[in-house]
Design a protein around this motif. Structure first.
Motif, short mmCIF file in Angstrom:
data_model
loop_
_atom_site.label_atom_id
_atom_site.label_comp_id
_atom_site.label_asym_id
_atom_site.label_seq_id
_atom_site.Cartn_x
_atom_site.Cartn_y
_atom_site.Cartn_z
N ILE C 7 12.90 8.30 6.57
CA ILE C 7 12.14 7.05 6.51
C ILE C 7 13.07 5.85 6.68
O ILE C 7 12.80 4.95 7.48
N SER C 8 14.19 5.87 5.95
CA SER C 8 15.11 4.74 6.05
C SER C 8 15.59 4.54 7.47
O SER C 8 15.57 3.43 8.01
N ILE C 9 16.01 5.65 8.08
CA ILE C 9 16.56 5.52 9.43
C ILE C 9 15.48 5.08 10.41
O ILE C 9 15.68 4.18 11.22
N VAL C 84 12.63 -4.27 2.88
CA VAL C 84 11.37 -4.95 3.21
C VAL C 84 10.41 -3.91 3.77
O VAL C 84 10.73 -3.24 4.73
N PRO C 85 9.24 -3.74 3.15
CA PRO C 85 8.30 -2.76 3.68
C PRO C 85 7.79 -3.17 5.06
O PRO C 85 7.42 -4.32 5.25
N VAL C 86 7.81 -2.23 5.99
CA VAL C 86 7.31 -2.52 7.33
C VAL C 86 6.06 -1.71 7.61
O VAL C 86 4.98 -2.25 7.81
N SER C 94 13.82 0.93 -2.23
CA SER C 94 13.12 -0.21 -2.84
C SER C 94 13.68 -0.51 -4.22
O SER C 94 13.61 -1.64 -4.69
N PHE C 95 14.25 0.49 -4.88
CA PHE C 95 14.77 0.23 -6.22
C PHE C 95 16.03 -0.63 -6.17
O PHE C 95 16.44 -1.22 -7.14
N LEU C 159 9.36 -5.39 -3.84
CA LEU C 159 8.52 -5.52 -2.64
C LEU C 159 7.57 -4.34 -2.47
O LEU C 159 6.41 -4.51 -2.12
N SER C 160 8.08 -3.14 -2.70
CA SER C 160 7.21 -1.97 -2.54
C SER C 160 6.04 -2.05 -3.51
O SER C 160 4.90 -1.80 -3.14
N LEU C 161 6.38 -2.42 -4.74
CA LEU C 161 5.33 -2.52 -5.76
C LEU C 161 4.31 -3.58 -5.38
O LEU C 161 3.10 -3.38 -5.52
#
Lengths: 545, 219, 316
Positions: C7-9, C84-86, C94-95, C159-161
């Motif tokens: 996911i990160s990549i 930053v959530p995309v 996110s933590f 941000l995720s929250l």
């Protein structure tokens, strides 16, 4: 018992340093080594001592004295934290001083400076470890007097001395930069923290943060300090004074944290209070380190260029590359940019302010973290640097720290890779910067510090009230100027509108009072008699009613 | 019935937007954009009246909403634009208080009105939102009258105050009797006309509508 | 674990891939509003490819800061890209950072760009840096307050929250304070991405330029890096706006369909935001530098109103 020995060792080292530097008064080099090396040794003892108190038990030592007034030392975790702050800063600054003092060889009496330096640090350590108010006041006075001598060491003009909180701050930007740079590093980095120590002691221990509006008052003072400090720092051309203004700003930030902590404590949320206080103390530690670093950097600049004026400096990164890198780190830290420590503490402070409005479940989670580990009563309120607070502090600190690590992980290898590539492949062409049509690009084409901060200065012109003076002499045409002189003075608003009127009033009142100073002994006796009669009348009347 | 209206999100949204439009007036330096923002504010006010009318089922509120739309959101802005165009006044507002300080003062006024309303025990939470919004409108309108030099802005200030009172009335009592409302509308319209004529006269006499110049009338 | 890394990549790859496209789309929409044909939406890709192939000319006065600054800025922006959530709200990193951290990362990027602008000794660079810092000094308090407004609304700065909570709330999340905070953040986004009332991205006019003046000394590959990081920053600011205020459609769990839908929705959202931005850019003129604080104090006031109305409505 081992505590006692370490503590004594610390004091003795400072005293030895002070003695030896007086003894070797005439020999500059020897005096330098004696005084600053013993300060280094003492600071090592200080670090060991404070760490063992933080992770161990409270230390107390009473010297002789009646049961009514026990003179002695009492070091709990709060004091130990401050001793740690002092020792770390002293350790670094003393090592630096050994080299820096070469500047003064043959010019000033280094033995005298070494003596003052050692006694000054000792008095700071005693201030934070005094066990009662009277002892505290005595060493406080000692510290103030010595700092006064240190300030006038370099210039024979007195620029007087206490915490840099607006509006009590006006002495600070004058006094700190006037001292030798290593001493200003200690003054700006550490000495003003003793005032914060006193503040915390008085409000949390003696008085108890019971009243809500105190917290708000401190918070407001902190906010004003932070704003004023940074605003004047932006437009200040003297590099050391700029750093001193920035100290005012950072004291403001620390006070914001302490004020928030007081507000939370008074409104019954000890967990938040603890977070805010941790943020404040952590920022205090950071500030003492990076401000020390920056003052040392400023000292080196002064050492090699003999000017403190930013306008005259430039291109130093070529001459002093290592210094430039270190200074950059200090600047990044003071600007609270990741990945350096200033970011972590300011992040924590902002979080504690934001959390105050948060939903209760997050709060509860943190509160159980805290209270689960130990009782959270008032006497404990600032001891949480020890075991009880550790887990949750670690949790709340982990976020910015991890972020910073990620950032470092990404940026450092890429920067190294990139710079290596640029240098080896040589696929670039070096050419001169375009000089706006001038034949050669000189330093006069560059943007100056004054010009850089000009927009801010223009926007806040109602506060700065700049006085500009523009003198130009023309050649044949008004378009071609022969010479151009521009002067700018920024008004110190607090000095102008609070201090000067007050001193004016006091002086004018004193003049009127002067009339009763006749100089005749009879008249003075008559005053005493009159006072006595009035007092007697007051007692009589008071008794009758 | 009332509770349903007042807790509905759409009312909150409208009130917040009305507040925002007031700040738009405070924050702009052009006469035209002030007038436009006033038009938007009146339009939102008409929406409020319509929503209240819809949920209480009072027919006369529809009429009030319609009148607001016609008179305040269309006719009065038109008159303003007509005046501005006719007397060829400079389009920039001249201020006694700068834009940023004005905005900050506006914010402070909102907070003060909120605390003022909270100290009076009010019925529901949302009507307290509406009431504090109306109070803020009144005070900001007054502030606009104080801090702006052009006579047109004084007119605009009065109208903002009137809008604030209207908002308060509608949110508290669900609208006054139709006759009273009609009277007010008539009043406002006539007031605008008279003030407009007055501005023409001021302009003719002083060659400016800067109310600062009225000082010369003394003695 | 592997899915987390994936996911990160993939998030980084998607950000890098979409960033120039967004720039191209905004340019195209702007051209449409100005009744021009405009360059192709893939033009930014061509530009970057071309810059990457070119050699650079470097001033003789520069130090290592000049070389390091673009890379550090780029690294800072990419780090922000990790939090930053995309397209998916549950980010593995996110933590490690929240909204405040993103602000500081952007500040770091800006700091180094401004530092590099002074390095070559050109007066244009200094001018740009000075203006940028002035604007930044005005943007940051406004940004902090709007973050405060957002955090108040959701109860966290993570941000995720935030995006999860708001997307779970559905349409009921739309409230006055929500909208006010959005407008406040939109004004800041204009300043952060250097768009028209604040800065003009398409001119090199010395009287007005801010960002372009700072990067005037860069050329070739270095310019490519600077341009990419500006584009990535723009995309991130847009996804902040989209996924804080309108996160509906974002994938909350890892599933192929969910992610595909989320990507599509995300594209639509940023195109709409881009159109909005282009509209603002076309309909306003560039403001004088000393009027910018007024614009930003409007944003400040809107955040303030958002906070006040939150307190009033929720019975403070």
């Amino acid at each position: 018992m081992i505590y006692n020995n370490i503590f004594y060792g610390l004091i003795i080292f400072f005293l030895i340093g002070a003695m030896l530097s007086i003894v070797f008064n005439k020999k500059d080099r020897l005096a330098t080594y004696c005084s600053f090396l013993s300060a280094v040794g003492a600071s090592v003892f200080g670090i060991i001592f404070s760490l063992s108190v933080i992770f161990g038990e409270t230390f107390s030592l009473s010297l002789s004295g009646s049961s009514f007034l026990k003179f002695g030392f009492f070091v709990d975790r709060l004091s130990a934290f401050f001793i740690l702050v002092i020792s770390v800063a002293v350790f670094a600054v003393s090592i630096y001083s050994i080299g820096y003092m070469r500047e003064y060889y043959g010019k000033k009496n280094i033995g005298y400076l070494g003596f003052l330096y050692n006694i000054f640090i000792l008095s700071m350590i005693l201030v934070v470890s005094a066990n009662n108010a009277i002892m505290f006041l005595i060493v406080w006075q000692l510290m103030s007097v010595i700092s006064f001598f240190l300030v006038i060491f370099e210039h024979e003009k007195p620029e007087t001395r206490k915490a840099g909180i607006v509006p009590l701050h006006i002495w600070l930007p004058y006094a700190h930069p006037a001292a030798p740079s290593n001493v200003s590093a200690l003054m700006s980095g550490v000495m003003i923290k003793t005032a914060i120590y006193m503040f915390i002691r008085v409000f949390f221990d003696f008085l108890g943060a019971g009243v809500l509006w105190w917290g708000f008052l401190v918070f407001a003072l902190g906010a004003i300090s932070a704003l004023t400090g940074i605003m004047y720092a932006v437009v200040e051309p003297d590099i050391k004074r700029m750093l001193a203004f920035s100290s005012i700003e950072n004291i403001g930030i620390i006070l914001l944290g302490i004020g928030a902590s007081m507000i939370f404590l008074a409104s019954g949320s000890p967990a938040l209070s603890a977070i805010a206080a941790i943020a404040a103390l952590y920022h205090l530690l950071n500030h003492s380190i990076f401000k020390g670093l920056l003052f040392i950097g400023a000292g080196s600049i002064l050492f090699s260029t003999h000017t403190k004026n930013i306008e005259e400096l430039g291109g130093l990164i070529k001459k002093m590359p290592v210094m430039a890198l270190l200074f950059l780190i200090g600047v990044l830290s003071i600007s609270a940019l990741p990945p350096f420590s200033g970011f972590v503490s300011e992040w924590l402070l902002l979080q504690s302010l934001l959390l105050s409005f948060n939903s209760t479940d997050t709060l509860d989670r943190i509160a159980t973290d805290f209270t689960g580990a130990g009782a959270f009563d008032r006497s404990f309120s600032f001891g949480f640097l020890g075991n009880a607070g550790m887990p949750s502090t670690a949790i709340s600190l982990s976020t910015p720290v991890i972020l910073s690590l990620i950032l470092l992980f990404i940026s450092i290898p890429s920067v190294i890779w990139y710079i290596k590539n640029i240098n080896t492949r040589g696929k670039h062409q070096v050419y001169e910067t375009w000089g706006c049509g001038q034949p050669v690009l000189t330093a006069r084409n560059e943007y100056t510090a004054c010009a850089f901060s000009k927009p801010a200065q223009m926007w806040f012109k109602n506060i700065f009230r700049p006085e500009r003076e523009l003198r130009a002499s023309y050649t044949v045409s008004p378009l071609i100027k022969e010479s151009f002189k521009f002067e700018l003075h920024i008004e110190q608003i607090f000095e102008r509108y609070i201090y000067l009127p007050v001193t004016d009033i006091i002086v004018s009142r004193s003049r009127t009072i002067k009339y009763i100073q006749t100089g005749s002994i009879h008249a003075y006796l008559a005053y005493i008699f009159g006072t006595m009669v009035i007092l007697m009348l007051y007692i009589i009347l008071g008794g009758s009613s | 019935m009332e509770e349903i209206v007042f807790n509905s999100g759409i009312m909150q949204l409208l009130i917040a937007l009305i507040l925002a439009s007031t700040f738009l007036i405070l924050g702009s330096t052009r006469l035209y954009s002030c007038v436009k923002a006033f038009g938007i504010q009146s339009f939102l006010l008409a929406c409020v009246a319509w929503v209240v009318g819809f949920s209480t089922g009072k027919i006369d509120l529809y009429i009030v909403a319609f009148l607001t739309l016609i008179i305040k959101a269309a006719v009065i802005p038109y008159i303003f634009i007509y005046i501005i165009r006719e007397i060829k006044v400079k389009r920039e507002i001249e201020l006694y208080v700068g834009i940023s300080p004005s905005l900050i003062i506006g914010g402070v006024l909102v907070v003060i009105s909120y605390y003022l309303i909270r100290s009076i025990a009010v019925i529901t939470e949302l009507s307290s939102f509406a009431l504090s919004a109306s109070m803020s409108l009144v005070s900001i309108g007054l502030f606009i009258m104080i801090s702006r030099k052009k006579a047109i802005m004084q007119m605009l200030g009065i109208l903002i105050m009137e809008n604030g009172l209207f908002l308060g009335a509608i949110s508290l009592t669900h609208g006054m009797p139709l006759l009273v409302e009609l009277g007010i509308f008539f009043d406002v319209l006539i007031a605008v006309l008279i003030m407009g004529i007055l501005i023409f006269r001021i302009n003719k006499t002083f060659e400016t509508i800067d109310t600062d110049k009225l000082k010369t009338l003394i003695g | 674990m592997i899915s987390q890394i994936a996911i990160s990549i993939s998030q980084i790859i998607i950000i890098l891939a979409l960033a120039p496209l967004l720039s191209g789309i905004i340019k195209k929409i702007k051209a449409f509003f100005q009744i021009r044909k405009g360059p192709s939406i893939f033009q930014p890709y061509y530009d970057i490819a071309k810059l990457l192939r070119k050699d650079s000319v470097i001033s003789e006065n520069v130090s290592w800061i000049f070389h390091a600054a673009p890379v550090i800025s780029f690294a800072a922006v990419l780090t922000a890209g990790l939090i930053v959530p995309v397209f998916i709200s549950q980010l593995p990193f996110s933590f490690a950072g929240d909204l405040i951290a993103v602000v500081y990362l952007f500040a770091l990027a800006r700091f180094f760009t401004a530092l590099a602008s002074l390095d070559a000794g050109s007066s244009f660079g200094g001018m740009g840096g000075s203006r940028e810092m002035f604007v930044a000094a005005m943007v940051e308090p406004a940004l902090m307050l709007s973050i405060f407004a957002v955090a108040l609304n959701v109860g966290s700065t993570n941000l995720s929250l935030i995006s999860q909570t708001v997307s779970a709330m559905g349409l009921s999340a739309v409230s006055p304070y929500h909208l006010l905070a959005f407008v406040a953040l939109f004004i800041i986004a204009i300043a952060e991405t250097g768009r028209i009332p604040v800065d003009n991205p398409s001119t090199h006019l010395e009287l007005t330029m801010i960002h372009e003046a700072m990067i005037l000394e860069y050329s070739g590959k270095q310019l490519a890096i600077v341009e990419i990081s500006a584009m990535v920053k723009q995309l991130l600011v847009f996804s902040l706006l989209a996924n804080i205020f309108f996160p509906w459609g974002i994938a909350t769990k890892i599933s192929a369909v969910g992610i595909a839908v989320a990507l599509l929705v995300f594209l639509i959202k940023i195109v709409i935001l881009g159109a909005l931005m282009a509209m603002v850019e076309t309909s306003t003129a560039k403001w004088r530098l000393f009027r910018l604080p007024d614009l930003l104090s409007i944003s400040l006031m809107l955040s303030f109103l958002s906070i006040v109305s939150f307190i009033i409505v929720n019975g403070g």
